[in-house]
Design an enzyme around this catalytic site. Structure first.
Site, PDB file in Angstrom:
ATOM      1  N   TYR A 173     -23.060  17.890   0.279  1.00 28.06           N
ATOM      2  CA  TYR A 173     -21.997  18.289  -0.632  1.00 28.06           C
ATOM      3  C   TYR A 173     -20.773  18.777   0.147  1.00 28.06           C
ATOM      4  O   TYR A 173     -20.892  19.691   0.961  1.00 28.06           O
ATOM      5  CB  TYR A 173     -22.475  19.423  -1.550  1.00 28.06           C
ATOM      6  N   LYS A 209     -28.601  12.627  -1.236  1.00 31.00           N
ATOM      7  CA  LYS A 209     -28.367  13.101  -2.597  1.00 31.00           C
ATOM      8  C   LYS A 209     -26.934  13.618  -2.674  1.00 31.00           C
ATOM      9  O   LYS A 209     -26.551  14.522  -1.923  1.00 31.00           O
ATOM     10  CB  LYS A 209     -29.353  14.201  -2.963  1.00 31.00           C
TER      11      LYS A 209
END
Length: 248
Positions: A142, A173
């Site tokens: 992220y 992810k």
């Protein structure tokens, strides 16, 4: 690296439940605050993996094993109480995860944070040890921190995927920016590394299912979804609808 333990027909359908550490108890109600409820959804909803932190994996190990849903243990974590550039340090070892029956491990890296170097160094050790034991590693990547201000979401999403490829993750992810074309480029940037997309903030069913279709159409292999399932009044019904799109 063999990913078959956590994939079905090459697709991923993970139920995420690491939010208690990351967000605090505000996400929970009287039902979903109980990890046993989540394990039941994961089993009956035919998820290919359930994501827990170490403590839940320990305390509910018998229930997890009985469910036969593959266990994915998140090895690091942080609260949302500390502000500034984030850092998420290791809380569980690969050895402990294997002892608890994990089929894969996960680790979050906040690229753009002034602390990213520390997380890269921890990830390298985790990846090396996990691969020596035949355990896949999922990298939550992220973009965060002051350094990303002014950069486009398209650029950052693709950068997250490229980082995952470069550091040797088996699955990346990421969070979806809502633009299908942007996600398609991000998936391409990941090369041969598989991409799954986080389920994100709670949204209405129509928008959620539309996004799931977009995500799968881009070449992503599936979803790691939490609140949009276990906060639902009908978690098994929404799980079935999402699963049908993923495996269409």
């Amino acid at each position: 690296m063999n990913l078959n333990k956590i994939l079905r027909k090459g697709k991923a359908f993970f139920l995420a439940y690491d939010q208690g550490l990351e967000h605090g108890p505000e996400d929970f109600n009287d039902k979903n605050v109980n990890p046993g409820y989540i394990i039941d959804i994961a089993q009956r909803g035919k998820f290919t993996g359930v994501i827990f932190q170490k403590g839940i994996a320990e305390k509910y190990n018998k229930e997890i094993k009985k469910s036969k849903v593959p266990l994915i243990i998140k090895l690091n974590g942080k609260t949302n109480l500390v502000k500034g550039d984030p850092v998420s340090k290791q809380l569980c070892t690969v050895k402990e995860a294997i002892k608890l029956g994990a089929s894969a491990v996960g680790y979050t890296i906040y690229i753009g944070s002034i602390h990213e170097e520390e997380m890269f160094q921890e990830f390298e050790k985790i990846q090396r040890e996990a691969h020596s034991k035949g355990i896949p590693v999922i990298a939550w990547i992220y973009p965060r921190g002051k350094s990303i201000e002014g950069k486009s979401k398209k650029e950052l999403m693709a950068y997250a995927c490229r980082v995952g490829l470069e550091i040797g993750a088996d699955i990346i992810k990421i969070q979806y920016d809502g633009n299908e074309k942007d996600l398609r480029w991000a998936v391409k940037s990941a090369g041969k590394t598989k991409v799954v997309v986080a389920g994100g903030m709670k949204t209405n069913e129509k928008d959620l299912l539309r996004q799931v279709k977009e995500i799968i159409d881009t070449g992503s292999i599936g979803m790691a979804i939490g609140r949009n399932v276990w906060q639902s009044k009908n978690p098994l019904e929404i799980s079935d609808k999402i699963r049908r799109i993923i495996y269409l």
